[in-house]
Motif scaffolding. Sequence first.
Motif, PDB file in Angstrom:
ATOM      1  N   SER A 234       0.872  -1.170   0.000  1.00 31.37           N
ATOM      2  CA  SER A 234       0.000   0.000   0.000  1.00 31.37           C
ATOM      3  C   SER A 234       0.906   1.215   0.000  1.00 31.37           C
ATOM      4  O   SER A 234       2.069   1.133   0.365  1.00 31.37           O
ATOM      5  N   GLY A 235       0.344   2.326  -0.419  1.00 31.83           N
ATOM      6  CA  GLY A 235       1.186   3.524  -0.435  1.00 31.83           C
ATOM      7  C   GLY A 235       0.622   4.590  -1.345  1.00 31.83           C
ATOM      8  O   GLY A 235      -0.476   4.451  -1.879  1.00 31.83           O
ATOM      9  N   GLY A 236       1.383   5.650  -1.507  1.00 32.80           N
ATOM     10  CA  GLY A 236       0.953   6.731  -2.380  1.00 32.80           C
ATOM     11  C   GLY A 236       1.652   8.030  -2.044  1.00 32.80           C
ATOM     12  O   GLY A 236       2.490   8.080  -1.134  1.00 32.80           O
ATOM     13  N   VAL A 237       1.318   9.037  -2.806  1.00 32.89           N
ATOM     14  CA  VAL A 237       1.900  10.360  -2.588  1.00 32.89           C
ATOM     15  C   VAL A 237       0.784  11.359  -2.301  1.00 32.89           C
ATOM     16  O   VAL A 237      -0.397  11.062  -2.501  1.00 32.89           O
ATOM     17  N   SER A 238       1.179  12.541  -1.851  1.00 33.69           N
ATOM     18  CA  SER A 238       0.196  13.597  -1.598  1.00 33.69           C
ATOM     19  C   SER A 238      -0.580  13.881  -2.886  1.00 33.69           C
ATOM     20  O   SER A 238      -0.042  13.753  -3.977  1.00 33.69           O
ATOM     21  N   PRO A 239      -1.840  14.264  -2.743  1.00 31.85           N
ATOM     22  CA  PRO A 239      -2.626  14.565  -3.952  1.00 31.85           C
ATOM     23  C   PRO A 239      -2.115  15.833  -4.648  1.00 31.85           C
ATOM     24  O   PRO A 239      -1.629  16.753  -4.005  1.00 31.85           O
ATOM     25  N   LEU A 240      -2.231  15.833  -5.978  1.00 29.98           N
ATOM     26  CA  LEU A 240      -1.842  17.036  -6.732  1.00 29.98           C
ATOM     27  C   LEU A 240      -2.810  18.173  -6.439  1.00 29.98           C
ATOM     28  O   LEU A 240      -2.421  19.337  -6.368  1.00 29.98           O
ATOM     29  N   GLN A 241      -4.088  17.812  -6.313  1.00 28.50           N
ATOM     30  CA  GLN A 241      -5.097  18.819  -5.972  1.00 28.50           C
ATOM     31  C   GLN A 241      -5.244  18.820  -4.461  1.00 28.50           C
ATOM     32  O   GLN A 241      -5.765  17.856  -3.909  1.00 28.50           O
ATOM     33  N   ALA A 242      -4.760  19.852  -3.826  1.00 26.93           N
ATOM     34  CA  ALA A 242      -4.911  19.902  -2.366  1.00 26.93           C
ATOM     35  C   ALA A 242      -4.934  21.353  -1.924  1.00 26.93           C
ATOM     36  O   ALA A 242      -4.378  22.238  -2.585  1.00 26.93           O
ATOM     37  N   SER A 243      -5.578  21.575  -0.795  1.00 26.19           N
ATOM     38  CA  SER A 243      -5.696  22.935  -0.274  1.00 26.19           C
ATOM     39  C   SER A 243      -4.371  23.374   0.361  1.00 26.19           C
ATOM     40  O   SER A 243      -3.512  22.551   0.664  1.00 26.19           O
ATOM     41  N   GLN A 244      -4.252  24.664   0.546  1.00 22.46           N
ATOM     42  CA  GLN A 244      -3.093  25.201   1.273  1.00 22.46           C
ATOM     43  C   GLN A 244      -3.025  24.607   2.670  1.00 22.46           C
ATOM     44  O   GLN A 244      -1.945  24.338   3.186  1.00 22.46           O
ATOM     45  N   GLU A 245      -4.204  24.400   3.239  1.00 22.68           N
ATOM     46  CA  GLU A 245      -4.281  23.842   4.583  1.00 22.68           C
ATOM     47  C   GLU A 245      -3.675  22.432   4.618  1.00 22.68           C
ATOM     48  O   GLU A 245      -2.970  22.059   5.556  1.00 22.68           O
ATOM     49  N   PHE A 246      -3.949  21.674   3.571  1.00 25.78           N
ATOM     50  CA  PHE A 246      -3.401  20.314   3.469  1.00 25.78           C
ATOM     51  C   PHE A 246      -1.873  20.352   3.415  1.00 25.78           C
ATOM     52  O   PHE A 246      -1.189  19.616   4.122  1.00 25.78           O
ATOM     53  N   ARG A 247      -1.337  21.249   2.565  1.00 21.54           N
ATOM     54  CA  ARG A 247       0.126  21.369   2.450  1.00 21.54           C
ATOM     55  C   ARG A 247       0.738  21.840   3.773  1.00 21.54           C
ATOM     56  O   ARG A 247       1.810  21.412   4.164  1.00 21.54           O
ATOM     57  N   ARG A 248       0.026  22.739   4.454  1.00 23.89           N
ATOM     58  CA  ARG A 248       0.521  23.252   5.731  1.00 23.89           C
ATOM     59  C   ARG A 248       0.559  22.141   6.770  1.00 23.89           C
ATOM     60  O   ARG A 248       1.497  22.017   7.538  1.00 23.89           O
ATOM     61  N   ARG A 249      -0.500  21.310   6.747  1.00 25.57           N
ATOM     62  CA  ARG A 249      -0.552  20.217   7.702  1.00 25.57           C
ATOM     63  C   ARG A 249       0.598  19.227   7.471  1.00 25.57           C
ATOM     64  O   ARG A 249       1.177  18.698   8.400  1.00 25.57           O
ATOM     65  N   GLU A 250       0.893  18.988   6.207  1.00 26.66           N
ATOM     66  CA  GLU A 250       1.999  18.067   5.925  1.00 26.66           C
ATOM     67  C   GLU A 250       3.344  18.657   6.365  1.00 26.66           C
ATOM     68  O   GLU A 250       4.236  17.922   6.776  1.00 26.66           O
ATOM     69  N   ALA A 251       3.469  19.981   6.269  1.00 23.61           N
ATOM     70  CA  ALA A 251       4.700  20.617   6.759  1.00 23.61           C
ATOM     71  C   ALA A 251       4.820  20.431   8.273  1.00 23.61           C
ATOM     72  O   ALA A 251       5.903  20.181   8.806  1.00 23.61           O
ATOM     73  N   GLU A 252       3.677  20.528   8.940  1.00 26.52           N
ATOM     74  CA  GLU A 252       3.665  20.315  10.385  1.00 26.52           C
ATOM     75  C   GLU A 252       3.975  18.846  10.707  1.00 26.52           C
ATOM     76  O   GLU A 252       4.713  18.542  11.639  1.00 26.52           O
ATOM     77  N   HIS A 253       3.399  17.947   9.919  1.00 29.98           N
ATOM     78  CA  HIS A 253       3.699  16.518  10.098  1.00 29.98           C
ATOM     79  C   HIS A 253       5.203  16.263   9.920  1.00 29.98           C
ATOM     80  O   HIS A 253       5.791  15.467  10.646  1.00 29.98           O
ATOM     81  N   ALA A 254       5.798  16.929   8.940  1.00 35.69           N
ATOM     82  CA  ALA A 254       7.227  16.742   8.692  1.00 35.69           C
ATOM     83  C   ALA A 254       8.025  17.107   9.940  1.00 35.69           C
ATOM     84  O   ALA A 254       8.899  16.357  10.374  1.00 35.69           O
ATOM     85  N   ARG A 255       7.707  18.243  10.530  1.00 40.34           N
ATOM     86  CA  ARG A 255       8.418  18.681  11.730  1.00 40.34           C
ATOM     87  C   ARG A 255       8.178  17.717  12.895  1.00 40.34           C
ATOM     88  O   ARG A 255       9.085  17.379  13.641  1.00 40.34           O
ATOM     89  N   ASP A 256       6.924  17.262  13.028  1.00 42.63           N
ATOM     90  CA  ASP A 256       6.621  16.342  14.126  1.00 42.63           C
ATOM     91  C   ASP A 256       7.257  14.975  13.898  1.00 42.63           C
ATOM     92  O   ASP A 256       7.654  14.301  14.850  1.00 42.63           O
ATOM     93  N   TRP A 257       7.318  14.548  12.623  1.00 44.52           N
ATOM     94  CA  TRP A 257       8.006  13.292  12.318  1.00 44.52           C
ATOM     95  C   TRP A 257       9.473  13.392  12.747  1.00 44.52           C
ATOM     96  O   TRP A 257       9.980  12.495  13.421  1.00 44.52           O
TER      97      TRP A 257
END
Lengths: 426, 116
Positions: free
Chosen positions: A392-415
């Motif tokens: 299973s797996g995948g990448v972030s969607p091409l169509q995504a809100s700014q909020e989605f990208r921001r959340r992933e940036a936060e996830h990156a820091r928390d990871w």
Amino acid sequence: MKTDQARRRLLAGLGATLGLAAAGLPLGGSASRARVVVVGGGFGGAAAARALRQFAPDLEVVLVEPSAVFRTCPFSNLYLGGLRSFGSLGHHYGYLQRRHGVRVVRSSARAVDPERRQVRLVDGTRLGYDRLILSPGIDMRWDALEGYDQTAAERLPHAWKAGPQTRLLRRQLQAMDDDGLFLMVIPDNPYRCPPGPYERAAMVAHYCRRHKPRAKVLLLDAKDAFSKQALFEQGWREVYGERIEWVGFSGDGEVVRVDANQRIVETAFGNRHQADVINVIPPQQAGYIARQAGVTDRSGWAPVKAGTFESRLVPDVYVIGDAAVAAPMPKSAFCAHSQAGVTAAAVLASLAGREPPEPAWLNTCFSLIDSDYAISISGQYRLRDGEIQEVSGGVSPLQASQEFRRREAEHARDWYAAMSHAIWGA
Amino acid sequence: MRTGNSGGQRAAAATTEGALGAVALGLALLPGVAFAERVPVATLAHGCIACHGAATTDRDPSIPPLAGHDADVLLQLLRGYAEEDPAESTSMHRLTRGYSDQELAELARHFAEQEQ
């Protein structure tokens, strides 16, 4: 001198259990203590040492690592972009010793004697092992790109091992003219951190947006496709406009020669590019001790048994992390950590004379485009028909809100925080 | 349930005697199969803690630590990720689809038993 003496005493103490392994005695009663030596204190090795002690608190685990401070490649691009301090990339081994009872030997492994099951350290000391885990990361192939050797790297940094090279590249970027050209040379697969060069491009652009507003970033790539490509290209465009230009193999992006003195690179079709800062990421191979131990093949990487990561070439030696051939798993810190868990379990089973448990691996790689914009790739891997396969797996969607990208940036820091805490305790 | 741990003296004792880890790792399973059929929960959990380990800051992390949560709540969440593509999920649904329902249940139970 004092620390040297202390280390000799420690090693002498360790030697007490050495006879067992050397004599090849079976591990029978509970009085006998098996020893696992782990070489390399990065994401793979340090996590393996921790996992072994967690799974088997009585096991003797020795971690051989020359550096007092490990600096992570993950987030070193953020340092280049000005989003992180250099100090924040550094992690110590005290927690592994205190909290998990791992014996950390600050030295370099120079050779492995698989017959005697010993690791020879740089000072000549021999460490016996029942099982050996090598997690040596990568070395640059200094013979792979004409004109690019260790001397050239002092002028054209690779910065592909976090440390002095990373600081050098940052200084060069800071010293660059306002309208300078930052050029990156990117190798063909396989290499450490497939999305790393493209995140670096974004982080350099991030720095330039504020400090070098007319500067450009040119990427010359030896391949035609790369990890999370559509997401990167979209992100670069959205955030940095035309600042980043990527040239793939078909567009004559393969660099075959570099001239460090003149800061010029030459492509396969003879096009020459001069730049103010040149970041050469050269072709790579498994770290020194893996080659020395005889676990690598002609590719320069270590072929391993898929379920356990035991070397296909040398028994009782396991190779994890970037040095191992683990495709389709990428050479990522996350994978190295995941392999550490699976291999720790396999090593314990092997010591107990049992079949290895069924494996399962995970990967997630975040890439920062901007301070509040990240993309990611994730995958889960299992053994199917004797081979590692993504289930299973995948990448972030091409169509995504700014909020989605921001959340992933936060996830990156928390990871990053969670992962470094789990391994190094800070 | 993980069974077969009553064998007493086993070779595994040399390295893992008294350790919960031995059970979690499935070392008590009988040998003879190339690979034990099930992935030990310790291996599965090792994957999770790469992101969901101990809380490292005072603020609420965007990736929650899993230890000490109610097992049923956790399982429900995990099943949700595995079955659909919820808007709140960034990468969890990509990973969760790869687990069997039994594995998700074991993971939920495992983390529920951990101290926060």
